[in-house]
Design a protein around this motif. Structure first.
Motif: not given
Length: 131
Positions: A25, A28, A30, A32, A104
């Motif tokens: 990541c 911010s 973002s 996967s 996650y």
């Protein structure tokens, strides 16, 4: 130039099942995450870096940060980094990818035996019923 964009990478590894969650990541949050099986933790950490590299836009200068010294050595010694991409070791406490992957896993109810169905699962079930 300005400071390089930072990407944080990490991997979890379960010794019994060999299941790993590998991901990356940016600041911010973002990024996967993927769930895969590996022979050992080092391979998972190395794969997490490759996952990050593959996702980079072409010609992006950045630094990849990992708490795995093995992954750093692997990429530096074998000169596997694209031009403009650096890799550095950071202490685990500073690796925000750790929390990113944990979030996650929680979101996907990974460690809970009795879990509420995810929206996605509900959708799939409804679709199966109606098709």
């Amino acid at each position: 130039g300005g400071s390089l964009k930072k990407f944080y990478v990490d991997a979890t590894f379960d010794k019994h099942t060999h299941i790993s969650f590998v991901g990356f990541c940016d600041l911010s949050m973002s990024g996967s995450v993927q769930k895969l099986k590996f022979k050992d933790n080092n391979l998972a950490e190395i794969f997490a870096v490759s996952l990050c590299i593959k996702s980079l836009p072409k010609d992006l200068s950045c630094v990849i940060l990992t708490d795995s010294q093995k992954a750093v050595d692997h990429y530096k010694n074998n000169q596997l980094l694209p031009e403009g991409v650096q890799i550095e070791h950071i202490p685990r406490a500073l690796n925000i990818a750790d929390g990113f992957i944990r979030a996650y896993k929680e979101e996907h109810n990974v460690n809970k035996r009795h879990f509420a169905e995810t929206k996605e699962a509900k959708k799939q079930k409804a679709f199966a019923k109606n098709s």
